[in-house]
Write a protein that holds these residues in place. Structure first.
Motif, PDB file in Angstrom:
ATOM      1  N   MET A 133       0.849  -1.176   0.000  1.00 32.45           N
ATOM      2  CA  MET A 133       0.000   0.000   0.000  1.00 32.45           C
ATOM      3  C   MET A 133       0.895   1.240   0.000  1.00 32.45           C
ATOM      4  N   THR A 134       0.469   2.254  -0.709  1.00 30.96           N
ATOM      5  CA  THR A 134       1.203   3.519  -0.739  1.00 30.96           C
ATOM      6  C   THR A 134       0.257   4.661  -0.379  1.00 30.96           C
ATOM      7  N   ILE A 135       0.801   5.625   0.323  1.00 31.48           N
ATOM      8  CA  ILE A 135       0.061   6.831   0.681  1.00 31.48           C
ATOM      9  C   ILE A 135       0.878   8.015   0.184  1.00 31.48           C
ATOM     10  N   LEU A 163       3.566   9.896  22.858  1.00 33.70           N
ATOM     11  CA  LEU A 163       4.790   9.447  22.187  1.00 33.70           C
ATOM     12  C   LEU A 163       4.932   7.929  22.233  1.00 33.70           C
ATOM     13  N   SER A 164       4.582   7.317  23.357  1.00 30.26           N
ATOM     14  CA  SER A 164       4.681   5.860  23.427  1.00 30.26           C
ATOM     15  C   SER A 164       3.650   5.194  22.520  1.00 30.26           C
ATOM     16  N   PHE A 165       2.455   5.778  22.391  1.00 25.37           N
ATOM     17  CA  PHE A 165       1.461   5.219  21.459  1.00 25.37           C
ATOM     18  C   PHE A 165       1.984   5.251  20.034  1.00 25.37           C
ATOM     19  N   ILE A 166       2.519   6.383  19.619  1.00 20.11           N
ATOM     20  CA  ILE A 166       3.048   6.500  18.248  1.00 20.11           C
ATOM     21  C   ILE A 166       4.198   5.517  18.035  1.00 20.11           C
ATOM     22  N   THR A 167       5.066   5.382  19.031  1.00 21.92           N
ATOM     23  CA  THR A 167       6.197   4.462  18.921  1.00 21.92           C
ATOM     24  C   THR A 167       5.720   3.019  18.798  1.00 21.92           C
ATOM     25  N   PHE A 168       4.818   2.592  19.691  1.00 18.79           N
ATOM     26  CA  PHE A 168       4.308   1.214  19.638  1.00 18.79           C
ATOM     27  C   PHE A 168       3.539   0.957  18.340  1.00 18.79           C
ATOM     28  N   PHE A 169       2.716   1.923  17.927  1.00 18.12           N
ATOM     29  CA  PHE A 169       1.918   1.774  16.713  1.00 18.12           C
ATOM     30  C   PHE A 169       2.818   1.619  15.488  1.00 18.12           C
ATOM     31  N   SER A 170       3.805   2.508  15.367  1.00 13.66           N
ATOM     32  CA  SER A 170       4.666   2.462  14.181  1.00 13.66           C
ATOM     33  C   SER A 170       5.593   1.250  14.196  1.00 13.66           C
ATOM     34  N   GLY A 212       3.405  -1.810  13.398  1.00  9.77           N
ATOM     35  CA  GLY A 212       2.997  -1.713  12.004  1.00  9.77           C
ATOM     36  C   GLY A 212       4.128  -2.061  11.048  1.00  9.77           C
ATOM     37  N   TYR A 213       5.320  -1.537  11.322  1.00  7.73           N
ATOM     38  CA  TYR A 213       6.482  -1.821  10.472  1.00  7.73           C
ATOM     39  C   TYR A 213       6.817  -3.309  10.498  1.00  7.73           C
ATOM     40  N   ILE A 214       6.837  -3.881  11.698  1.00 10.09           N
ATOM     41  CA  ILE A 214       7.175  -5.311  11.822  1.00 10.09           C
ATOM     42  C   ILE A 214       6.129  -6.170  11.113  1.00 10.09           C
ATOM     43  N   LEU A 215       4.854  -5.862  11.333  1.00  8.72           N
ATOM     44  CA  LEU A 215       3.800  -6.654  10.696  1.00  8.72           C
ATOM     45  C   LEU A 215       3.809  -6.507   9.176  1.00  8.72           C
ATOM     46  N   GLU A 216       4.114  -5.322   8.657  1.00  9.59           N
ATOM     47  CA  GLU A 216       4.214  -5.134   7.208  1.00  9.59           C
ATOM     48  C   GLU A 216       5.358  -5.956   6.623  1.00  9.59           C
ATOM     49  N   ARG A 217       6.463  -6.035   7.344  1.00 10.19           N
ATOM     50  CA  ARG A 217       7.628  -6.768   6.855  1.00 10.19           C
ATOM     51  C   ARG A 217       7.449  -8.282   6.965  1.00 10.19           C
ATOM     52  N   VAL A 218       6.781  -8.745   8.017  1.00  9.45           N
ATOM     53  CA  VAL A 218       6.737 -10.179   8.314  1.00  9.45           C
ATOM     54  C   VAL A 218       5.495 -10.863   7.754  1.00  9.45           C
ATOM     55  N   THR A 219       4.356 -10.198   7.772  1.00 17.11           N
ATOM     56  CA  THR A 219       3.108 -10.848   7.378  1.00 17.11           C
ATOM     57  C   THR A 219       2.652 -10.397   5.990  1.00 17.11           C
ATOM     58  N   SER A 220       1.646 -11.089   5.497  1.00 13.98           N
ATOM     59  CA  SER A 220       1.061 -10.723   4.207  1.00 13.98           C
ATOM     60  C   SER A 220      -0.363 -10.200   4.372  1.00 13.98           C
ATOM     61  N   PHE A 221      -0.701  -9.739   5.605  1.00 14.01           N
ATOM     62  CA  PHE A 221      -2.036  -9.172   5.857  1.00 14.01           C
ATOM     63  C   PHE A 221      -2.188  -7.875   5.067  1.00 14.01           C
ATOM     64  N   SER A 260      -2.903  -3.934   4.538  1.00 15.10           N
ATOM     65  CA  SER A 260      -2.397  -2.788   5.304  1.00 15.10           C
ATOM     66  C   SER A 260      -3.440  -2.237   6.270  1.00 15.10           C
ATOM     67  N   ILE A 261      -4.717  -2.277   5.896  1.00 12.74           N
ATOM     68  CA  ILE A 261      -5.783  -1.804   6.786  1.00 12.74           C
ATOM     69  C   ILE A 261      -5.867  -2.683   8.022  1.00 12.74           C
ATOM     70  N   LEU A 262      -5.798  -4.000   7.841  1.00  9.85           N
ATOM     71  CA  LEU A 262      -5.826  -4.932   8.976  1.00  9.85           C
ATOM     72  C   LEU A 262      -4.598  -4.726   9.861  1.00  9.85           C
ATOM     73  N   ILE A 263      -3.442  -4.509   9.246  1.00 11.87           N
ATOM     74  CA  ILE A 263      -2.214  -4.265  10.022  1.00 11.87           C
ATOM     75  C   ILE A 263      -2.347  -2.982  10.835  1.00 11.87           C
ATOM     76  N   MET A 264      -2.934  -1.932  10.267  1.00 12.48           N
ATOM     77  CA  MET A 264      -3.149  -0.688  11.024  1.00 12.48           C
ATOM     78  C   MET A 264      -4.055  -0.935  12.231  1.00 12.48           C
ATOM     79  N   ALA A 265      -5.109  -1.709  12.032  1.00  9.48           N
ATOM     80  CA  ALA A 265      -6.035  -2.004  13.139  1.00  9.48           C
ATOM     81  C   ALA A 265      -5.339  -2.816  14.224  1.00  9.48           C
ATOM     82  N   ILE A 266      -4.588  -3.841  13.811  1.00  9.90           N
ATOM     83  CA  ILE A 266      -3.860  -4.662  14.791  1.00  9.90           C
ATOM     84  C   ILE A 266      -2.825  -3.807  15.523  1.00  9.90           C
ATOM     85  N   SER A 267      -2.108  -2.963  14.798  1.00  9.29           N
ATOM     86  CA  SER A 267      -1.096  -2.089  15.409  1.00  9.29           C
ATOM     87  C   SER A 267      -1.726  -1.123  16.402  1.00  9.29           C
ATOM     88  N   ALA A 268      -2.888  -0.576  16.066  1.00  4.41           N
ATOM     89  CA  ALA A 268      -3.572   0.342  16.979  1.00  4.41           C
ATOM     90  C   ALA A 268      -3.998  -0.385  18.257  1.00  4.41           C
TER      91      ALA A 268
END
Length: 187
Positions: free
Chosen positions: A1-3, A49-56, A59-68, A70-78
């Motif tokens: 996904m690209t933004i 700041l900790s929310f943004i750090t944990f979320f990002s 999200g980065y790890i899940l994008e690199r490791v899984t094939s879910f 991007s919307i699902l990864i954002m929800a899981i990360s949140a």
């Protein structure tokens, strides 16, 4: 996904770096931003700041490791970030804030306490007083309440606190000594 033409992985990574940098700056210069945290108590800078750090990071790890998607990864990360920030707040920040309050003192709480002069107070001048407390020794500037000289080593009673200076009178054998005989009080 690209933004906006940038991959979502890059956005997560940039967010992680920015949030980490801001966290380090907040640790170093947190006293400057303390007023912001007091004004907006529900948006404490540490939690944001900790929310943004944990979320990002998640999200980065899940994008690199899984094939879910991007919307699902954002929800899981949140969800992961909300859980971790809640745990951080409940088990770290709240206990630390209550522990800090129990060890601290206010200048008003020093009124009526007895201390010892470690630097004599000259007439119309300043010296230094040491007060024993549960958390250690408190050393503060002192001046005579009646503008009289008081020798080093004397016990003194704190009468008033103004602008960080303790105004004291001599205190010996449970009696207050004052030049004016009408003011001698037995404690």
């Amino acid at each position: 996904m690209t933004i906006f033409g940038t991959s979502i992985e890059t956005i997560y990574l940039v967010l992680l770096i920015v949030a980490g940098s801001l966290t380090i700056l907040y640790i170093l210069f947190g006293d400057i931003f303390h007023g912001i945290g007091e004004a907006l108590s529900f948006l404490h800078p540490t939690l944001v700041l900790s929310f943004i750090t944990f979320f990002s990071a998640s999200g980065y790890i899940l994008e690199r490791v899984t094939s879910f998607s991007s919307i699902l990864i954002m929800a899981i990360s949140a969800i992961i970030a909300i859980i971790l920030v809640t745990l951080l707040n409940v088990f770290v920040l709240i206990p630390l804030s209550s522990a800090e309050e129990s060890l601290s003192y206010t200048e008003e709480s020093l009124k009526g306490r007895v201390g010892k002069l470690i630097i004599s107070i000259p007439q119309d001048g300043y010296g230094e007083i040491v007060i024993d407390s549960k958390s250690g020794m408190i050393s503060k500037p002192a001046a005579s309440y009646e503008n009289h000289a008081i020798e080093e080593g004397k016990q003194v009673l704190i009468i008033e606190v103004k602008d960080g200076v303790l105004y004291v009178v001599p205190y010996e054998n449970n009696r207050l000594y004052n030049e004016d005989l009408e003011k001698i009080e037995t404690i």
